[in-house]
Design an enzyme around this catalytic site. Structure first.
Site, short mmCIF file in Angstrom:
data_model
loop_
_atom_site.label_atom_id
_atom_site.label_comp_id
_atom_site.label_asym_id
_atom_site.label_seq_id
_atom_site.Cartn_x
_atom_site.Cartn_y
_atom_site.Cartn_z
N CYS A 86 0.84 -1.20 0.00
CA CYS A 86 0.00 0.00 0.00
C CYS A 86 0.88 1.25 0.00
CB CYS A 86 -0.97 -0.05 1.19
SG CYS A 86 -2.37 1.05 1.02
N HIS A 203 -3.48 -5.79 0.72
CA HIS A 203 -2.86 -6.04 2.03
C HIS A 203 -2.84 -7.54 2.37
CE1 HIS A 203 -2.55 -1.90 3.68
NE2 HIS A 203 -3.59 -1.66 2.89
N GLU A 205 -1.10 -8.89 4.64
CA GLU A 205 -1.00 -9.04 6.10
C GLU A 205 -2.36 -8.96 6.78
OE1 GLU A 205 -0.83 -6.26 4.59
OE2 GLU A 205 -0.93 -4.50 5.89
#
Lengths: 233, 976
Positions: A86, A203, A205
């Site tokens: 990002c 994302h 994660e």
């Protein structure tokens, strides 16, 4: 594996990246302050999402020139694993580690939702545990993720198989409807020439535990673990 | 230090303009002078005005807020601090609060909303907690033109009429309502033979009503009646007091009714017994009896569930003989006034929605706190006064809870974070007056937010919590420096000497007055032990922030303000903080309150007629819609595409709801949003709920229903409710009817909380929400939190799997009063509410929580806005499941009651989806908990089919319904 997560003022996915590396993957994990000039011997450097320095100039522009980036550039130049997520992707571009630019989303608004990505290459330390054309579900959360590159850059990226992820629909088709931000050729992430640096808008994660709605993003971290064990990046 | 107070003389007495500027009433100014023993100067007047504003000292609300239950075994911090704190039963605690930024948002939506979010986040981390999630409760005027209904003067005229005393002295019949027996009043009831259900069906019940109404003539007055399936009840008044006339009238009625039911009884006598109760009531007994009659059908329905007799109870209300206006009982009553929305106002509302959403997104996304839930509601009453309430929830390790303390004379006050500018000077006062209709003039009173600065402030503040030498933390909220310095020291029994020359300034030549009242954002005050300043300065400086000594704690309970080397204010702090004005403002129900009535057949018939005349949408945001196949389908579609009901995704996708990797059930994942606490493995559910419709019809019961609605949402996610914060949004408290709404609502919230054994831990009061003489719908917003011991047991509200069994849990009285259908779509803003059934609620809650712990519930969704079918469509939204309700027996009713079954929002009901393997388990558990669990059937072929008994009521395509639900808001916001 020793993972470092760089914290810029305004980073807000730093805790998410630390959690994924530490608690989910069980790696040795350390935060690195933006003024630091050393990465403490980390094998993997993550530039997390957020609004570094408030993103008041151009997203990632100030962070791309902050003290810690010299160390990151050196790490990447030596073939070290480097992942920008990002805002981290924006910073990698601003720092000149990846080609192209990230423009305002074509809808002109922030978008946060789960999207699907098609794995376009398994030839990278980030995707080697995935299947070619495998579809993974991960969230996006950005206002400036509209990937742009010149025709030449684009041709080069395609020729060198440096586009690991494209936005697709659930069935894996690359369509305009599946593109959340207007990115050229539905590009969601880009690899460096050495394939050790990845910048991506989605994302992984945030999708590394099934309780969060998807654990598909963990495959990227699993790939890194395998790559590290295999090659010792 | 300077000895003499700087002379910034103000005229004595001060001009009205000056008093208005500082926000003091003449009598408040006089009181201040008395307390001070001298005349205040201009800086002091500003300080007093801010501290004594409604916003800071809750002068109109304090005495009522005191009635809230605020204690409980989990309460670590109740009202009075920056946020409430509840024990999570381990080393951690939950910190949460809701706050409004209504007026700033109405003026400058982006910054108004952004700084509202910033303010509530600061409240949470100023307590030492890490903010984990945000919710927002938003209300706007309609974004498309709406025609006004009713007569705008009608309600004003009612208001201006001399108020009738509650004892009915305005009664045209001159009934002596006191305690002495009335000349002749009786209540009568008689039953059918063998308790046959002779009046269960519409035609018979309506004929009975007609006959009863015809009886109301001459000397016999029917004060109230009730037609039950097997019973007729009357309350009669005989002006001349002759008992035998009553007997004759009742005998005549019985004969008439016998004819009505003759086809059913085949000549046998229909009546079993004749009972005359209490032939001579006292007035107060009579009122009680009337009340019982009025609610008899409601009570009965709990047994029989539903039937056609619902609308046939009617009460002749104090002084309004219904025969006068009901000679033709199909003629509609006049609609209560509801303002319209013109093109210009609609466009402004679209601008406001977009600005507010963008402001929330900007601040929340940038600072990295997920916005995971809330409300978005539209009503014409919010056109000039939008409501922007933001709630923040954080978690703190119990030993790190910090409060706003300023102990220890000699300790140092440091101002940290942003520099001070002119923004928001007098914001506290601004939020305590009615908005002028042209609000754009008020821009300078709105602050500007910088989420990046706040992110730094947040991280730095959390870092200093463990440092030795930290005494207290307080954020700068309303009235900035004034409020923080006064409140902190007053609470700690100390005072402060404040040096304004040390305050970092971002504008030139700020006066002391401006500095004291500036509401520049992202500033906090910390109190540290003398000598430890450097260590704190170092942390803040690492985060790029300044931390400046600006004051000293003193033993004397005063606030001394120095500027340019002179004392510019010297005030005792206790009177400012604790002895502000306290008003018990007059509160009285409007005259219309007494004329309230249950919606009856003719109201509903007229409403349906109005709905039938509304244009039918053939297209929605570019998606074409086929013509509806039935009136039911038409209504269902209207509800689904109503912007208050339709999918809020167009808004939520602009918020980052997934950052921090704690969001288990985000926006629309469940009725309440659920996050996990990584440290403990627990889950926290949270929601905000308000219902201006219900509260406007009955503020006490309506507000109690808001608490129950919030609790239903929390429970639906599988969590146990822990406590609430509330944001009380009301009109001008100086108007007795608005104040009455406020007082009654507080009572209702308190009632519900006591029944559910939940505390209030703090909140916010926002009054003066009106312009042009019309208030907003009274809108208390309940922010509730709940706990799941195991986060992974959170229950989603959507069914994504096929093959699940669906049930309705709980009951309702099938009343359309306050429903979205009647109130919003048919614009029928009248009706009555029923007392909630707390006992059943608690049984249902325990049942759900038990089943959730067993993992027996796959999805759970409460029935609220729009009613049963809307809830069903929402629950099955987007899922490829082929299941739809076949309503169980007992739901077989006449037309209007079918309507109520499908679209009423009353009672406490949930939809449950259960895996087939747990079907018998769940039924057994329901028996054990004695909760009503009604199965819904299945249908096939991608259609929703609704049947009752053996009859199919209607059917329609899921796809069309889904289109309405998904694109309704988008279409409303696009202004097409």
């Amino acid at each position: 594996m020793k993972a470092a997560v760089v914290i810029f003022p305004g980073s807000n996915c730093d805790h998410d990246a630390l959690h994924a590396c530490d608690k989910v993957m069980g790696w040795t994990t350390l935060p690195v302050w933006h003024e630091s000039t050393s990465l403490s011997g980390a094998d993997l450097v993550i530039l997390p999402g957020g609004f570094s320095y408030g993103d008041y100039l151009r997203c990632g522009a100030i962070a791309g020139r902050s003290p810690v980036m010299e160390a990151v550039k050196k790490h990447a130049g030596n073939g070290g694993l480097t992942l920008g997520i990002c805002n981290g992707f924006q910073i990698l571009i601003e720092a000149g580690l990846l080609p192209g630019a990230l423009l305002r989303n074509s809808c002109m608004e922030f978008r946060c939702r789960h999207i699907y990505l098609r794995t376009e290459t398994t030839d990278s330390p980030f995707t080697r545990s995935m299947q070619q054309r495998e579809v993974i579900k991960v969230p996006i959360a950005h206002g400036d993720g509209n990937y742009f590159a010149t025709e030449n850059q684009l041709a080069e990226l395609n020729e060198q198989d440096r586009i690991p992820f494209r936005y697709c629909n659930e069935a894996g088709e690359i369509t305009a409807d599946a593109n959340p931000n207007g990115a050229l050729e539905n590009i969601a992430g880009v690899l460096s020439e050495g394939r050790n640096v990845l910048g991506m808008m989605p994302h992984p994660e945030r999708a590394s535990e099934s309780v969060l709605g998807s654990a598909d993003g963990k495959k990227l971290f699993d790939s890194l673990a395998v790559a590290y064990a295999d090659v010792g990046w | 230090m300077a000895e003499k107070l700087k002379d910034t003389t103000v005229p004595n007495p001060p001009t009205a303009d000056l008093l208005a500027t500082v926000g003091l009433k003449p009598e408040e100014y006089a009181e201040a002078c008395r307390k001070l023993g001298r005349l205040p100067n201009i800086v002091e007047m500003g300080i007093i005005g801010a501290m004594w504003s409604e916003h800071c000292c809750y002068k109109s609300s304090k005495i009522h807020l005191k009635t809230f239950p605020v204690t409980g075994k989990r309460v670590l911090q109740g009202p009075g601090e920056q946020a409430g704190v509840l024990d999570l039963g381990n080393d951690y605690a939950l910190v949460f609060k809701i706050e409004s930024h209504n007026h700033p948002s109405a003026v400058e939506p982006f910054q108004g909303a952004a700084t509202g979010v910033g303010g509530i986040i600061r409240d949470i981390f100023a307590m030492g907690a890490r903010p984990l999630a945000l919710l927002d409760s938003l209300r706007f005027g309609n974004t498309y033109p709406v025609e006004a209904v009713g007569n705008p003067e009608a309600d004003k005229a009612v208001d201006e009429q001399p108020q009738e005393a509650a004892d009915g002295s305005g009664d045209k019949l001159n009934i002596p309502w006191g305690d002495s027996p009335v000349p002749f009043v009786c209540t009568v009831s008689w039953m059918t033979t063998m308790r046959q259900q002779l009046f269960e069906r519409g035609p018979e019940a309506r004929a009975a009503v007609k006959a009863i109404r015809e009886m109301h003539t001459g000397d016999v007055h029917v004060l109230a009646y009730c037609v039950l399936p097997d019973q007729i009840q009357l309350a009669l008044y005989l002006e001349n007091g002759r008992e035998e006339e009553a007997e004759a009238a009742v005998a005549a009625l019985k004969e008439k009714l016998a004819e009505v039911v003759a086809p059913q009884t085949q000549g046998k006598p229909p009546w079993d017994s004749f009972v005359m109760l209490h032939p001579r009531h006292s007035g107060s007994e009579l009122m009680e009896a009337i009340h019982l009659l009025e609610f008899a059908p409601v009570t009965r329905q709990k047994v029989a569930q539903v039937s056609d007799y619902k609308y046939v109870s009617q009460v002749w209300r104090y002084g309004v003989p219904w025969l006068d206006d009901e000679t033709d009982n199909t003629e509609a009553r006049e609609l209560p006034y509801c303002a319209g929305v013109n093109d210009k106002q609609a466009a402004r509302s679209r601008y406001l929605v977009n600005g507010v959403v963008e402001g929330i997104a900007h601040y929340g996304n940038c600072i990295g706190i997920p916005t995971i839930g809330g409300e978005l509601v539209f009503d014409p009453s919010y056109t000039s006064n939008c409501l922007v309430n933001a709630m923040c929830v954080g978690v703190v390790r119990k030993d790190r809870i910090h409060k706003a303390r300023a102990d220890g004379p000699g300790n140092v006050a440091m101002i940290v974070g942003a520099r001070t500018g002119r923004d928001g000077v007098q914001g506290a006062t601004f939020s305590s007056v009615e908005l002028a209709e042209d609000v754009a003039e008020s821009r300078p009173a709105v602050q500007v937010g910088d989420p990046f600065m706040e992110k730094l402030l947040l991280e730095a503040t959390l870092e200093i919590l463990d440092m030795p030498g930290l005494v207290g933390i307080q954020d700068f909220g309303a009235a900035g420096l004034t409020c923080s310095s006064v409140e902190m020291t007053a609470k700690s029994g100390t005072g402060m000497r404040l040096d304004l020359d040390a305050v970092p300034q971002r504008a030139k030549d700020l006066s002391a007055y401006e500095m004291m009242l500036s509401e520049s954002q992202e500033r906090m005050m910390i109190i540290v032990e003398k000598g430890s300043e450097d260590s704190f300065r170092e942390v803040f400086s690492r985060w790029g922030l300044t931390a400046v000594d600006c004051g000293e704690i003193i033993g004397e309970q005063r606030i001394e303000v120095l500027h340019d080397g002179a004392v510019v204010a010297n005030l005792p702090n206790r009177p400012l903080a604790d002895e502000g004005p306290e008003y018990d403002r007059p509160h009285e129900a409007p005259a219309s309150w007494k004329n309230r009535h249950l919606l009856d057949d003719r109201d509903i018939a007229a409403a349906l007629e109005r709905i039938n005349k509304l244009p039918v949408a053939t297209e929605l945001a570019g998606h074409s819609l086929p013509a509806p196949g039935s009136d039911f389908e038409d209504i269902l579609r209207r509800l689904l595409m109503h912007p208050s009901v339709a999918d809020k995704w167009p808004v939520y996708q602009r918020y980052d709801w997934s950052v921090r990797t704690n969001t288990l059930l985000g926006p629309q994942g469940s009725d309440a949003a659920v996050i996990r606490i990584k440290e403990t493995g627990q889950g926290v559910a949270m929601c905000t709920d308000g219902n201006g419709r219900a509260v406007s019809l009955d503020p006490r019961i309506g507000a109690a229903q808001c608490v129950l609605e919030a609790a239903r949402n929390i429970v639906a996610s599988g969590a146990e409710p822990l406590g609430i914060t509330n944001n009380l949004n009301f009109g001008n408290p100086e108007k007795p009817d608005r104040m009455w709404q406020f007082v009654e609502s507080i009572g209702g919230i308190g009632d519900a909380l006591r029944k559910l054994d939940l505390p209030v831990t703090g909140g916010n009061v926002s009054l003066y929400n009106e312009s042009g003489g019309r208030g907003i719908l009274p809108t208390p917003v309940i922010g509730m939190v709940g706990l799941l011991e195991k986060a992974e047991q959170a229950i989603p509200s959507r069914c994504t799997d096929s093959g699940l069994e669906l049930f309705v849990l709980g009951t309702h009285h099938a009343r359309l009063d306050a429903s979205l259908l009647m109130y919003d779509i048919a614009r029928l803003r009248s009706g009555m509410l029923e007392e909630p059934d707390y006992k059943q609620f608690i049984s249902c809650m325990n049942f759900i929580l038990h089943a959730a712990g067993e993992g027996a519930i796959r999805a759970c969704h409460d029935v609220s806005d729009g009613g049963l079918l809307v809830a069903l469509v929402e629950m099955l939204a987007g899922a490829q499941v082929d299941v739809a309700p076949l309503l169980a027996e007992g739901y077989d009713m006449g037309d209007h009651n079918r309507l109520a079954t499908l679209f009423a929002e009353d009672g406490n009901r949930w939809l449950l989806a259960v895996g087939p393997e747990r079907k018998s388990w769940i039924r057994t558990a329901a028996l054990h908990y004695q909760v009503p669990l009604t199965p819904l059937g299945r249908s096939v072929d991608g259609r929703l089919t609704v049947s009752g008994g053996d009859e199919e009521w209607f059917g329609c395509d899921w796809d069309v319904l889904e289109t309405c639900r998904r694109y309704g808001l988008q279409a409303a916001l696009s202004g097409d």
